[in-house]
Design a protein around this motif. Structure first.
Motif, PDB file in Angstrom:
ATOM      1  N   ILE A  45      -1.414  17.753  -6.524  1.00 10.81           N
ATOM      2  CA  ILE A  45      -0.833  17.115  -5.333  1.00 10.81           C
ATOM      3  C   ILE A  45      -1.160  15.622  -5.339  1.00 10.81           C
ATOM      4  O   ILE A  45      -0.301  14.799  -5.011  1.00 10.81           O
ATOM      5  CB  ILE A  45      -1.332  17.791  -4.043  1.00 10.81           C
ATOM      6  N   ALA A  46      -2.382  15.271  -5.714  1.00 12.19           N
ATOM      7  CA  ALA A  46      -2.788  13.862  -5.727  1.00 12.19           C
ATOM      8  C   ALA A  46      -1.898  13.025  -6.647  1.00 12.19           C
ATOM      9  O   ALA A  46      -1.491  11.913  -6.285  1.00 12.19           O
ATOM     10  CB  ALA A  46      -4.252  13.744  -6.150  1.00 12.19           C
ATOM     11  N   PHE A  47      -1.572  13.561  -7.827  1.00 12.40           N
ATOM     12  CA  PHE A  47      -0.697  12.818  -8.746  1.00 12.40           C
ATOM     13  C   PHE A  47       0.693  12.627  -8.148  1.00 12.40           C
ATOM     14  O   PHE A  47       1.282  11.548  -8.255  1.00 12.40           O
ATOM     15  CB  PHE A  47      -0.605  13.529 -10.101  1.00 12.40           C
ATOM     16  N   GLU A  48       1.233  13.663  -7.519  1.00 16.50           N
ATOM     17  CA  GLU A  48       2.555  13.558  -6.896  1.00 16.50           C
ATOM     18  C   GLU A  48       2.526  12.622  -5.687  1.00 16.50           C
ATOM     19  O   GLU A  48       3.461  11.853  -5.477  1.00 16.50           O
ATOM     20  CB  GLU A  48       3.070  14.938  -6.493  1.00 16.50           C
ATOM     21  N   ALA A  49       1.459  12.702  -4.891  1.00 17.01           N
ATOM     22  CA  ALA A  49       1.333  11.823  -3.724  1.00 17.01           C
ATOM     23  C   ALA A  49       1.291  10.363  -4.167  1.00 17.01           C
ATOM     24  O   ALA A  49       1.928   9.498  -3.556  1.00 17.01           O
ATOM     25  CB  ALA A  49       0.083  12.183  -2.924  1.00 17.01           C
ATOM     26  N   GLU A  50       0.565  10.106  -5.223  1.00 15.58           N
ATOM     27  CA  GLU A  50       0.495   8.736  -5.747  1.00 15.58           C
ATOM     28  C   GLU A  50       1.859   8.273  -6.242  1.00 15.58           C
ATOM     29  O   GLU A  50       2.270   7.137  -5.991  1.00 15.58           O
ATOM     30  CB  GLU A  50      -0.552   8.662  -6.862  1.00 15.58           C
ATOM     31  N   ALA A  51       2.582   9.152  -6.923  1.00 12.22           N
ATOM     32  CA  ALA A  51       3.918   8.804  -7.413  1.00 12.22           C
ATOM     33  C   ALA A  51       4.866   8.487  -6.247  1.00 12.22           C
ATOM     34  O   ALA A  51       5.720   7.603  -6.367  1.00 12.22           O
ATOM     35  CB  ALA A  51       4.481   9.939  -8.262  1.00 12.22           C
ATOM     36  N   GLN A  52       4.699   9.198  -5.130  1.00 16.44           N
ATOM     37  CA  GLN A  52       5.547   8.968  -3.952  1.00 16.44           C
ATOM     38  C   GLN A  52       4.981   7.866  -3.053  1.00 16.44           C
ATOM     39  O   GLN A  52       5.604   7.490  -2.072  1.00 16.44           O
ATOM     40  CB  GLN A  52       5.692  10.259  -3.143  1.00 16.44           C
ATOM     41  N   GLN A  53       3.815   7.364  -3.396  1.00 18.31           N
ATOM     42  CA  GLN A  53       3.107   6.368  -2.587  1.00 18.31           C
ATOM     43  C   GLN A  53       2.994   6.829  -1.137  1.00 18.31           C
ATOM     44  O   GLN A  53       3.263   6.089  -0.186  1.00 18.31           O
ATOM     45  CB  GLN A  53       3.771   4.999  -2.698  1.00 18.31           C
ATOM     46  N   HIS A  54       2.578   8.081  -0.997  1.00 14.35           N
ATOM     47  CA  HIS A  54       2.394   8.682   0.330  1.00 14.35           C
ATOM     48  C   HIS A  54       1.255   9.685   0.220  1.00 14.35           C
ATOM     49  O   HIS A  54       1.342  10.627  -0.559  1.00 14.35           O
ATOM     50  CB  HIS A  54       3.696   9.367   0.772  1.00 14.35           C
ATOM     51  N   HIS A  55       0.209   9.459   0.960  1.00 17.24           N
ATOM     52  CA  HIS A  55      -1.018  10.211   0.740  1.00 17.24           C
ATOM     53  C   HIS A  55      -1.356  11.092   1.940  1.00 17.24           C
ATOM     54  O   HIS A  55      -1.306  10.633   3.075  1.00 17.24           O
ATOM     55  CB  HIS A  55      -2.159   9.238   0.429  1.00 17.24           C
TER      56      HIS A  55
END
Length: 96
Positions: A45-55
């Motif tokens: 999830i952290a990698f995807e959140a970073e890719a979406q720039q939404h944490h």
């Protein structure tokens, strides 16, 4: 990003099982076999959140993961939160 109305949020939540709306955010909880599985999913999830720039705002205790999503710039829930929620659901489904 435009803040969604409560009716828009509740309508979108119909397609996300286990998610609720409270305190200007959408929330869910997942339970895993053990800490290692929970942490592995958090990492994905952290990698995807970073890719979406939404944490997410989240917490982990042993095998449980609690997640809350809101868009701070909009002071509430936006489409950005639902995009990340759907991504999280896809990650959970793939890890099952």
């Amino acid at each position: 990003m435009k803040k969604l109305s409560e009716s828009e949020i509740h309508e979108k939540l119909e397609s996300l099982e286990g998610w609720t709306y409270a305190k200007e955010a959408i929330h869910t909880t997942f339970e895993f076999e053990n800490f290692k599985e929970a942490f592995t999913v958090m990492t994905r999830i952290a990698f995807e959140a970073e890719a979406q720039q939404h944490h997410p705002n989240w917490g982990n205790v042993y095998n449980q993961l609690e997640i809350s999503l809101s868009t701070h710039d909009a002071d509430g829930v936006t489409e950005k939160d639902f995009k990340l929620a759907r991504t999280i659901e896809d990650i959970i489904e793939a890890s099952s």
